[in-house]
Design an enzyme around this catalytic site. Sequence first.
Site, mmCIF file in Angstrom:
data_model
loop_
_atom_site.group_PDB
_atom_site.id
_atom_site.type_symbol
_atom_site.label_atom_id
_atom_site.label_comp_id
_atom_site.label_asym_id
_atom_site.label_seq_id
_atom_site.Cartn_x
_atom_site.Cartn_y
_atom_site.Cartn_z
ATOM 1 N N THR A 14 48.216 -46.158 14.141
ATOM 2 C CA THR A 14 47.580 -45.906 14.087
ATOM 3 C C THR A 14 46.978 -44.857 15.580
ATOM 4 O O THR A 14 46.422 -44.610 16.223
ATOM 5 C CB THR A 14 46.738 -47.444 14.131
ATOM 6 O OG1 THR A 14 46.599 -48.195 13.014
ATOM 7 C CG2 THR A 14 45.322 -47.769 14.925
ATOM 8 N N THR A 166 57.911 -59.621 13.296
ATOM 9 C CA THR A 166 57.668 -59.547 12.085
ATOM 10 C C THR A 166 56.424 -59.344 12.376
ATOM 11 O O THR A 166 55.474 -59.799 13.372
ATOM 12 C CB THR A 166 57.923 -60.757 11.544
ATOM 13 O OG1 THR A 166 57.433 -60.487 9.548
ATOM 14 C CG2 THR A 166 57.444 -62.556 11.272
ATOM 15 N N GLN A 278 61.476 -69.003 3.203
ATOM 16 C CA GLN A 278 59.927 -68.625 3.306
ATOM 17 C C GLN A 278 59.278 -69.292 4.278
ATOM 18 O O GLN A 278 57.737 -68.653 5.186
ATOM 19 C CB GLN A 278 59.086 -69.007 2.233
ATOM 20 C CG GLN A 278 59.470 -68.505 1.133
ATOM 21 C CD GLN A 278 58.515 -68.841 -0.531
ATOM 22 O OE1 GLN A 278 57.607 -69.612 -0.010
ATOM 23 N NE2 GLN A 278 59.082 -68.593 -1.390
ATOM 24 N N CYS A 279 59.574 -69.809 5.175
ATOM 25 C CA CYS A 279 59.571 -70.303 6.512
ATOM 26 C C CYS A 279 59.773 -69.127 7.727
ATOM 27 O O CYS A 279 60.833 -68.644 7.435
ATOM 28 C CB CYS A 279 59.498 -71.586 7.016
ATOM 29 S SG CYS A 279 59.399 -72.903 6.035
HETATM 30 N N1 ASP Z 1 48.718 -48.996 8.738
HETATM 31 C C1 ASP Z 1 48.831 -48.345 9.765
HETATM 32 C C2 ASP Z 1 50.120 -47.870 9.886
HETATM 33 O O1 ASP Z 1 50.911 -49.342 10.021
HETATM 34 C C3 ASP Z 1 48.993 -49.352 11.078
HETATM 35 C C4 ASP Z 1 49.101 -49.123 12.311
HETATM 36 O O2 ASP Z 1 49.548 -48.022 13.078
HETATM 37 O O3 ASP Z 1 49.311 -50.170 13.008
HETATM 38 O O4 ASP Z 1 51.174 -47.022 10.266
#
Ligand code: ASP
Length: 341
Positions: A14, A166, A278-279
Amino acid sequence: MNKANILLIYTGGTIGMITDYDTGALKAFNFEELLEHVPELKLLDHHIQTVSFAHPIDSSDMRPCHYDQMVELIEKNYAYYDGFVILHGSDTMAYTASALSFMLENLTKPVILTGSQLPIGDLRTDAKENLITAIQIAGWQRAGEPVIKEVGLYFEYKLYRGNRCTKINSENFEAFTSPNLPPLIVSGVTLKINQEALRGVFRQGQFSVRKHLNGNVVILRLFPGIQETTVKAILNIENLEGVILETYGTGNASTQSWFIQSLKEAIASGIYVVNVSQCLGGSVMMGRYETSTELKSIGVISGKDLTVEAAVTKMMYLLCCNLPAAVFKRRFETAIRGEMG
Ligand code: ASP
């Protein structure tokens, strides 16, 4: 801060996207344009060189061959730079950070991944702070030594150990968390280092790299009512070598005999099975409850407090190392890059 040489590697995400006027969807755009949006970079007291993937990608398209590309760039430039910053989509950034932490062996320089929730051209973007502070951290030295000598992930005022975090939120600027290790650095008016958290990264010998991770792995997430046919189909995947078993709580699972028997057969056929919870927080403790005692006795490996991202990439990495089974298990259950407690 001393003047440091930083290599900025753009892979996509992004941070460098713009809206496509035809479809309205976000797509990757030219790296040079991205840099034009951050004139502040020129004010930083570091020498910054840039390199971009020929075709920047959304991180949902990231694969081990792309990890190889990043690792190769770092290997080729290791001697010439004090630190590396990787611009990456946030969706799979925790996987890449985990993978690189294993692939870059005996790393003694900072490799900081960052990205953003909003494109850098957006008025309300979080990209500038993330990028600028990531570069500052990558160039931060004390007495000629880098402060960070490992793979980190910087997002929204926090530097996390790369293999400990994560993505937990697709909307908030605070998109990541590190459930079992506090941030290495918190950025406020000053950058505050957590010395305690920096411990635990094992180094022995010269920097080297390992490429071509082994992709013959699968994540098997349990849920109440999972069918025998489903579990058996997964465990019988052709060429399967490693299973990340996502269990409940402290590593508990069904005690139904078909389930235990299927795992037993998989392990007997040479497949490694690792138990992760899973926690989000806390650790697997096989043997604490009856519902995990048998898993332990049939040879399931404890993933302790590994994130799923770290478990799957550690599996891919260790499978490349040609280890005897007993050593593989021991190595998996021991922190090699500070990835587990
Ligand atoms: N879909 C984008 C990616 O992971 C989301 C981001 O960059 O935050 O490339």
